[in-house]
Write a protein that holds these residues in place. Sequence first.
Motif, PDB file in Angstrom:
ATOM      1  N   ASP A 114      20.507  20.636  45.888  1.00  0.00           N
ATOM      2  CA  ASP A 114      19.560  19.568  45.452  1.00  0.00           C
ATOM      3  C   ASP A 114      18.105  20.117  45.760  1.00  0.00           C
ATOM      4  O   ASP A 114      17.140  19.380  45.171  1.00  0.00           O
ATOM      5  CB  ASP A 114      19.885  18.117  46.163  1.00  0.00           C
ATOM      6  CG  ASP A 114      20.997  17.670  45.463  1.00  0.00           C
ATOM      7  OD1 ASP A 114      21.584  17.753  44.076  1.00  0.00           O
ATOM      8  OD2 ASP A 114      21.621  16.557  45.988  1.00  0.00           O
ATOM      9  N   ASP A 115      18.102  20.661  46.870  1.00  0.00           N
ATOM     10  CA  ASP A 115      16.736  21.221  47.241  1.00  0.00           C
ATOM     11  C   ASP A 115      16.178  22.617  46.567  1.00  0.00           C
ATOM     12  O   ASP A 115      15.124  22.734  46.873  1.00  0.00           O
ATOM     13  CB  ASP A 115      16.582  21.600  48.677  1.00  0.00           C
ATOM     14  CG  ASP A 115      17.207  20.340  49.680  1.00  0.00           C
ATOM     15  OD1 ASP A 115      16.259  19.422  49.366  1.00  0.00           O
ATOM     16  OD2 ASP A 115      17.830  20.242  50.445  1.00  0.00           O
ATOM     17  N   VAL A 116      17.140  23.192  45.762  1.00  0.00           N
ATOM     18  CA  VAL A 116      16.706  24.477  44.987  1.00  0.00           C
ATOM     19  C   VAL A 116      15.527  24.134  44.073  1.00  0.00           C
ATOM     20  O   VAL A 116      15.581  23.069  43.360  1.00  0.00           O
ATOM     21  CB  VAL A 116      17.868  24.978  44.223  1.00  0.00           C
ATOM     22  CG1 VAL A 116      17.426  26.236  43.334  1.00  0.00           C
ATOM     23  CG2 VAL A 116      18.796  25.611  45.207  1.00  0.00           C
ATOM     24  N   GLY A 117      14.548  24.858  44.409  1.00  0.00           N
ATOM     25  CA  GLY A 117      13.348  24.801  43.430  1.00  0.00           C
ATOM     26  C   GLY A 117      12.075  24.110  44.261  1.00  0.00           C
ATOM     27  O   GLY A 117      11.034  23.880  43.459  1.00  0.00           O
ATOM     28  N   THR A 118      12.420  23.437  45.147  1.00  0.00           N
ATOM     29  CA  THR A 118      11.513  22.752  46.116  1.00  0.00           C
ATOM     30  C   THR A 118      10.836  23.614  47.374  1.00  0.00           C
ATOM     31  O   THR A 118      11.336  24.448  47.451  1.00  0.00           O
ATOM     32  CB  THR A 118      12.067  21.357  46.707  1.00  0.00           C
ATOM     33  OG1 THR A 118      12.741  21.831  47.529  1.00  0.00           O
ATOM     34  CG2 THR A 118      12.765  20.599  45.608  1.00  0.00           C
ATOM     35  N   SER A 119       9.763  23.189  47.585  1.00  0.00           N
ATOM     36  CA  SER A 119       9.197  23.852  48.786  1.00  0.00           C
ATOM     37  C   SER A 119       9.810  23.771  49.873  1.00  0.00           C
ATOM     38  O   SER A 119      10.541  22.758  50.337  1.00  0.00           O
ATOM     39  CB  SER A 119       7.717  23.227  49.060  1.00  0.00           C
ATOM     40  OG  SER A 119       7.501  23.593  50.293  1.00  0.00           O
ATOM     41  N   LYS A 120      10.088  25.132  50.416  1.00  0.00           N
ATOM     42  CA  LYS A 120      10.585  25.216  51.770  1.00  0.00           C
ATOM     43  C   LYS A 120      10.097  24.459  52.774  1.00  0.00           C
ATOM     44  O   LYS A 120      10.829  23.662  53.572  1.00  0.00           O
ATOM     45  CB  LYS A 120      10.544  26.539  52.533  1.00  0.00           C
ATOM     46  CG  LYS A 120      11.534  27.501  51.546  1.00  0.00           C
ATOM     47  CD  LYS A 120      11.464  28.966  52.193  1.00  0.00           C
ATOM     48  CE  LYS A 120      12.465  29.962  51.280  1.00  0.00           C
ATOM     49  NZ  LYS A 120      12.148  31.488  51.815  1.00  0.00           N
ATOM     50  N   ALA A 121       8.757  24.214  52.892  1.00  0.00           N
ATOM     51  CA  ALA A 121       7.919  23.241  53.978  1.00  0.00           C
ATOM     52  C   ALA A 121       8.608  21.627  53.676  1.00  0.00           C
ATOM     53  O   ALA A 121       8.888  21.246  54.629  1.00  0.00           O
ATOM     54  CB  ALA A 121       6.542  23.712  53.875  1.00  0.00           C
ATOM     55  N   LEU A 122       8.380  21.376  52.611  1.00  0.00           N
ATOM     56  CA  LEU A 122       8.664  19.956  52.192  1.00  0.00           C
ATOM     57  C   LEU A 122      10.128  19.580  52.294  1.00  0.00           C
ATOM     58  O   LEU A 122      10.593  18.526  52.814  1.00  0.00           O
ATOM     59  CB  LEU A 122       8.028  19.621  50.905  1.00  0.00           C
ATOM     60  CG  LEU A 122       6.552  19.908  50.637  1.00  0.00           C
ATOM     61  CD1 LEU A 122       6.339  19.280  49.225  1.00  0.00           C
ATOM     62  CD2 LEU A 122       6.077  18.758  51.639  1.00  0.00           C
ATOM     63  N   CYS A 123      10.881  20.678  52.045  1.00  0.00           N
ATOM     64  CA  CYS A 123      12.408  20.616  52.234  1.00  0.00           C
ATOM     65  C   CYS A 123      12.644  20.205  53.623  1.00  0.00           C
ATOM     66  O   CYS A 123      13.500  19.396  54.073  1.00  0.00           O
ATOM     67  CB  CYS A 123      13.335  21.858  51.633  1.00  0.00           C
ATOM     68  SG  CYS A 123      14.737  21.833  52.106  1.00  0.00           S
ATOM     69  N   LEU A 124      12.068  21.141  54.555  1.00  0.00           N
ATOM     70  CA  LEU A 124      12.563  20.905  56.037  1.00  0.00           C
ATOM     71  C   LEU A 124      11.924  19.695  56.351  1.00  0.00           C
ATOM     72  O   LEU A 124      12.629  18.906  57.066  1.00  0.00           O
ATOM     73  CB  LEU A 124      11.817  22.012  56.738  1.00  0.00           C
ATOM     74  CG  LEU A 124      12.760  23.314  56.948  1.00  0.00           C
ATOM     75  CD1 LEU A 124      11.924  24.465  57.633  1.00  0.00           C
ATOM     76  CD2 LEU A 124      14.065  23.148  57.237  1.00  0.00           C
TER      77      LEU A 124
END
Length: 457
Positions: A144-154
């Motif tokens: 579900d996190d694919v395509g989102t910012s790594k920083a905001l994902c964390l």
Amino acid sequence: MGERAKEWLLAAGAGAAVGALSAAAVIDLLSRSKRRERYARDLLESNGMTTGNTRSSKHLGSLGSSALLSDEVVSEQLTRNIQFFGMDSQKKVTESYVVVIGLGGVGSHAASMLLRSGVGRLLLVDFDQVSLSSLNRHAVATRDDVGTSKALCLKKHFSMIYPECQIDAKVQLYDASSEEEILSGQPDFVLDCIDNIDTKVSLLAACVRRGLKVLSAMGAGARADPSRIRVADLRESSNDPLSRSVRYRLKKEHGIEGGIPVVFSLEKPKAKLLPFQASKEEETPSDYQIVPGFRVRIIPVLGTIPAIFGQVMASYVVTQLAGLDFQTEPVVNLDLDHYRILHQRLIEHEELMYGTAEQVLVDAEEVMYIVKELWRGRSARDQSQDTGRKMWRSVNELMLVRWDKSKAAGISNLILVKFSEADAHESTTLDRIKEQEPEFYSMVSRVLKRAEMEFAL
């Protein structure tokens, strides 16, 4: 009243008492559960998770480590750490501020364990996005996190794990223009988990200049042996192309020769960068770059190794923050004395030929790379011979000389020759070699070009 009737009355009274206690316990449990849910919801909102805001607002955790650690939820969550460190040391961790730059396989695991260890404030920095291929090594990302910012994902996942932590997430590339914004605020530690050499060197130099504690991750890709991962000074790292390049660039461009702890592997990489494959004939690597200058070719990665790198980094930093004193295992290189001899031999030759050794731009570690990796312990004019175990018998008859006498004695301008070949080489010119020995000239040029590419010169 009969004895049997008395027994019934006693049993009924006891049952009523137990029922009352059970009801009270259930009510208290539900009340505590609701309090915890409300507490967590308030913290999530203060962390910007309901508004999408990437800046942290005022946190309940900012009231202070003593008040925070006295909370029953937080103290229970961190109870194993408190038992390990003691309350005073855990307070130091909870009061600390750590910056993590680069949130891929290494950085996400490092940041995750810093969070779970109770670090009070985290700044997470990465310009990149989560991809499907990231999921074999990322600490928390899902499909579900694919395509989102790594920083905001964390930040999203972290706020559900330990919402008391003050989390700032910057979707940003670290460079000279963002240095002040990212490194200001006196962080207690900076974690360099960047895989681009230019950015890595720039960050490490900035941390040294600012007097900030920094721990740097070297190459974790193309390796499989977790038992060979070490923490040591950058000067002691070996068998790692990225370490060599970083060490060389820091010394050459910033005059920094060591004093930076790094996590690296003694294991030689088992694979190289995969060739670029475009989906269309007219496409070039630059068409796939998210940021100009960043590589688009990939190196095969066994997901467990970056994860262990990150865990090692987090463990090192947390124990440093807590004030736990321990000594890392020294890295022993039994061959280094041989390379020091070759290095000294180069210095003496430079002084004899040019009157000074100021143009010697390599140290003993880099001599080891030149001799072992570039020339395989053999003379540049004798590359067909397989010396095997007799390598050091041959090396004792060899020396390093400049390939191009007009350039300094650097990594990409040194060849290994026999004593008897050195004088002949010094008395000729590159133009003459190119004309009379074109195959030899081409071979040496290819080898030195490899050094230039590996050290990003």
